[in-house]
Motif scaffolding. Structure first.
Motif, mmCIF file in Angstrom:
data_model
loop_
_atom_site.group_PDB
_atom_site.id
_atom_site.type_symbol
_atom_site.label_atom_id
_atom_site.label_comp_id
_atom_site.label_asym_id
_atom_site.label_seq_id
_atom_site.Cartn_x
_atom_site.Cartn_y
_atom_site.Cartn_z
ATOM 1 N N THR A 6 8.694 -6.045 25.484
ATOM 2 C CA THR A 6 9.121 -6.673 24.608
ATOM 3 C C THR A 6 10.241 -7.085 23.583
ATOM 4 O O THR A 6 10.705 -7.782 23.594
ATOM 5 C CB THR A 6 8.451 -5.650 23.060
ATOM 6 O OG1 THR A 6 7.114 -5.315 23.634
ATOM 7 C CG2 THR A 6 8.146 -6.537 21.849
ATOM 8 N N TYR A 11 12.211 -10.710 24.303
ATOM 9 C CA TYR A 11 13.036 -10.580 22.361
ATOM 10 C C TYR A 11 14.384 -11.295 23.019
ATOM 11 O O TYR A 11 15.036 -12.251 21.950
ATOM 12 C CB TYR A 11 13.201 -9.407 21.358
ATOM 13 C CG TYR A 11 13.706 -9.177 19.719
ATOM 14 C CD1 TYR A 11 13.504 -10.676 19.096
ATOM 15 C CD2 TYR A 11 15.046 -9.129 19.926
ATOM 16 C CE1 TYR A 11 14.109 -10.712 17.860
ATOM 17 C CE2 TYR A 11 15.880 -9.080 19.388
ATOM 18 C CZ TYR A 11 14.969 -9.739 18.197
ATOM 19 O OH TYR A 11 15.444 -9.646 16.854
ATOM 20 N N SER A 33 7.849 -19.778 22.000
ATOM 21 C CA SER A 33 6.833 -18.765 21.391
ATOM 22 C C SER A 33 5.255 -18.310 21.627
ATOM 23 O O SER A 33 5.136 -16.834 21.874
ATOM 24 C CB SER A 33 7.153 -18.488 19.713
ATOM 25 O OG SER A 33 5.481 -19.681 19.643
ATOM 26 N N ASP A 34 4.973 -19.688 22.505
ATOM 27 C CA ASP A 34 3.584 -19.356 23.210
ATOM 28 C C ASP A 34 3.812 -18.460 24.019
ATOM 29 O O ASP A 34 3.089 -18.064 24.272
ATOM 30 C CB ASP A 34 2.710 -20.736 22.804
ATOM 31 C CG ASP A 34 1.825 -20.210 23.581
ATOM 32 O OD1 ASP A 34 0.703 -19.773 22.670
ATOM 33 O OD2 ASP A 34 0.914 -20.854 24.156
ATOM 34 N N ALA A 48 6.611 -16.867 25.559
ATOM 35 C CA ALA A 48 7.160 -14.953 25.297
ATOM 36 C C ALA A 48 4.961 -13.990 24.626
ATOM 37 O O ALA A 48 5.588 -13.466 25.614
ATOM 38 C CB ALA A 48 8.088 -15.627 24.329
ATOM 39 N N SER A 49 4.327 -14.850 24.591
ATOM 40 C CA SER A 49 3.364 -13.709 23.884
ATOM 41 C C SER A 49 2.650 -13.276 25.009
ATOM 42 O O SER A 49 2.263 -12.404 24.888
ATOM 43 C CB SER A 49 2.316 -14.416 22.970
ATOM 44 O OG SER A 49 2.339 -15.479 23.382
ATOM 45 N N MET A 50 2.788 -14.648 25.922
ATOM 46 C CA MET A 50 1.846 -13.705 27.586
ATOM 47 C C MET A 50 2.466 -12.507 28.031
ATOM 48 O O MET A 50 1.343 -11.692 28.436
ATOM 49 C CB MET A 50 1.372 -14.859 28.456
ATOM 50 C CG MET A 50 1.029 -16.261 27.436
ATOM 51 S SD MET A 50 1.595 -18.113 28.588
ATOM 52 C CE MET A 50 0.881 -17.379 29.864
ATOM 53 N N MET A 102 3.930 -9.750 27.306
ATOM 54 C CA MET A 102 3.678 -8.652 26.599
ATOM 55 C C MET A 102 2.458 -8.499 26.648
ATOM 56 O O MET A 102 2.139 -7.268 25.482
ATOM 57 C CB MET A 102 4.589 -9.230 24.419
ATOM 58 C CG MET A 102 5.804 -9.703 24.876
ATOM 59 S SD MET A 102 6.916 -9.490 23.026
ATOM 60 C CE MET A 102 5.536 -11.060 22.610
ATOM 61 N N GLU A 103 1.223 -9.454 25.868
ATOM 62 C CA GLU A 103 0.340 -9.246 26.170
ATOM 63 C C GLU A 103 -0.549 -8.530 27.085
ATOM 64 O O GLU A 103 -1.310 -7.844 26.610
ATOM 65 C CB GLU A 103 -0.701 -10.266 25.008
ATOM 66 C CG GLU A 103 -0.300 -10.704 23.392
ATOM 67 C CD GLU A 103 -0.998 -12.331 23.331
ATOM 68 O OE1 GLU A 103 -1.471 -13.242 24.214
ATOM 69 O OE2 GLU A 103 -0.902 -12.601 21.857
ATOM 70 N N GLY A 123 7.397 -15.115 32.715
ATOM 71 C CA GLY A 123 7.358 -15.435 30.710
ATOM 72 C C GLY A 123 9.056 -16.520 30.872
ATOM 73 O O GLY A 123 9.434 -17.065 29.959
#
Length: 238
Positions: free
Chosen positions: A8, A12, A42-43, A45-47, A49-50, A59
């Motif tokens: 994360t 970030y 933003s989309d 980067a979330s992959m 992390m999830e 990412g």
């Protein structure tokens, strides 16, 4: 858990670096292509992390490919103005020499309420104070106010000092008047009427003085002094 925290924090920092590479400080400054890249970043980067099972490279790499594409496109647009207009659009004048350009507002799908909101955000509270209003390519509205042409005779300044002070007070009170929309596209706004205690009959009388019907009015504004300003609807070009 430690792995999740590390991923994360790393992503970030990666996003901060990516946004800084694009050279913008706030969302309001973003052009169309830059906004698209920001949303995609933003989309993406979330992959990772999830889903901890995905490598960080999945990412990290797409983010910097997008940033590289955006920087490359920006450099090309510096040399080719037509490409820039195609991607970012061009500034559009919506008030020209104090006159509202209704066709331009219709093209932008911008209501008269939207226009007045933008004027107030630029510390302009009366339509009479605006010479030019331009919608920039980033969506912001730039305002050029009319100059104050009030002048006094210097030879009589001592004799009329008290009158000038009184006149300045009157001018300040007039320029501080707040215009509200009482008629928009032929429809009366009851909430605005209640603000200055204006009746429907007052509005109809003001329209009648200009030999106009409500359905022919694009916008009618009123201030606390009971002064009305009417802009007639433009005839649609066939």
């Amino acid at each position: 858990m430690i792995n999740l925290i590390f991923r994360t924090v790393f992503i970030y920092i990666t996003i901060i670096v990516a946004i800084r590479l694009m050279g913008k400080r706030q969302i309001g400054d973003l052009q169309t292509s830059e906004l698209v890249v920001t949303l995609l970043i933003s989309d993406i980067a979330s992959m990772p992390m999830e889903n901890i099972g995905k490598p960080l490279l999945s990412g990290f790499l797409p983010i910097f490919i997008l940033v590289a594409c955006e920087i490359f496109l920006s450099l090309i647009m510096l040399k080719h103005s037509k490409l820039r207009r195609a991607v970012c659009g061009k500034p559009i004048v919506i008030i020209n020499k104090g006159k509202i350009c209704q066709s331009e507002m219709k093209m932008l799908r911008m209501s008269i309420e939207d226009l007045f909101e933008q004027l107030r955000q630029n510390e302009v509270f009366s339509l009479n104070d605006v010479l030019y209003a331009i919608v920039e390519t980033n969506g912001k509205v730039s305002i050029l106010k009319k100059e104050n042409n009030n002048s006094t005779d210097s030879n009589n300044s001592n004799e009329n000092n008290s009158n000038e002070k009184q006149g300045n007070q009157n001018n300040n009170s007039q320029t501080s008047n707040l215009d509200v929309i009482v008629v928009s596209n032929g429809k009366i706004s009851d909430s605005s009427c209640r603000l200055f205690e204006i009746s429907h009959d007052d509005i109809k009388k003001a329209a009648k003085k200009k030999h106009m019907k409500l359905k022919d009015i694009f916008v009618m504004t009123a201030n606390e002094n009971g002064d009305f300003k009417i802009v007639k609807k433009e005839k649609q070009k066939k």
